[in-house]
Design an enzyme around this catalytic site. Structure first.
Site, short mmCIF file in Angstrom:
data_model
loop_
_atom_site.label_atom_id
_atom_site.label_comp_id
_atom_site.label_asym_id
_atom_site.label_seq_id
_atom_site.Cartn_x
_atom_site.Cartn_y
_atom_site.Cartn_z
CB VAL A 32 7.66 7.45 5.83
CG1 VAL A 32 6.17 7.16 5.90
CG2 VAL A 32 8.34 6.58 4.77
CB CYS A 33 4.87 10.09 8.37
SG CYS A 33 3.58 10.64 9.48
CB THR A 34 6.31 13.80 11.25
OG1 THR A 34 6.31 12.58 11.99
CG2 THR A 34 4.90 14.36 11.19
N GLY A 35 8.86 12.28 9.28
CA GLY A 35 10.31 12.16 9.11
C GLY A 35 10.86 13.34 8.33
CB SER A 95 5.24 16.24 6.01
OG SER A 95 5.52 15.51 7.20
#
Length: 210
Positions: free
Chosen positions: A107-110, A127
């Protein structure tokens, strides 16, 4: 932690100092709606509390080097992700541990962390749009998709920023167990999800799409 059976899949969520709360608990809320199908566990630097970007602490049930072989893994983003992409010891552990999973999700900047570990090489991924320029610097071997709520490419699922993780989680439930199961989870959560993976007004807001 529940043992895996033929009907129970385990989702291992990676915690780290400075993770984003909603990145974790948006998807975890939906996953918890199907306890007969999914068991959620949290792994962290140590067995014990890991502090989120918001200050709330979450208890990891297992430390990284003792974590069971993952079935499905999820890594969130957050301020701490910017540090992790430079942490070679963590990336080495993640690379060895996560490659054994049947599904890798972020999720997101993962997704920046997955990319830095080489776990998105040859895959399409997306992202957080506000951080997209930075995320892309983590690997030139990834086909970064700017306009996407989430991207599924074979055994990799990556979502856009923060709340987008819930849309991805709903799509993942549908992919694993059928649309009826996903609809039941989102209805019980009183959540109206976007089912179109290409829906992404934020790409335009951040100048990533026309």
């Amino acid at each position: 932690m529940k043992a895996m059976t033929g009907d129970l899949r385990r989702i291992s969520i990676v915690l780290f100092d400075g993770f984003e709360l909603l990145d974790v608990f948006g998807p975890a809320e939906l996953f918890s709606m199907v306890p007969d199908r999914l068991a959620v566990e949290f792994v962290g630097p140590e067995a014990g509390p890991a502090a989120s970007s918001q200050g709330a602490e979450v208890i990891a049930t297992s430390r990284y080097d003792a974590a069971a072989t993952p079935d499905i893994m999820l890594i969130p983003g957050g301020r701490g992700a910017w540090r992790l992409v430079e942490d070679e010891a963590f990336l080495s552990w993640l690379r060895a541990w996560a490659t054994r999973a049947s599904l890798l999700t972020s999720v997101c900047t993962g997704s920046a962390v997955l990319a830095a570990a080489g776990l998105l090489d040859g895959y399409r991924a997306t992202s957080n749009k506000a951080a997209f320029a930075w995320v892309r610097t983590q690997s030139q071997k990834v086909e970064w998709i700017a306009q996407a709520r989430w991207v599924q490419d074979r055994d990799r699922w990556t979502s856009s920023g923060v709340a987008a993780g819930m849309d991805m989680a709903a799509a993942l439930l549908a992919d694993l167990f059928g649309q009826d199961v996903a609809d039941s989870a989102t209805t019980r959560s009183e959540l109206e999800v976007h089912q179109d993976a290409s829906w992404d007004p934020f790409a335009k807001i951040y100048g990533l799409a026309g």
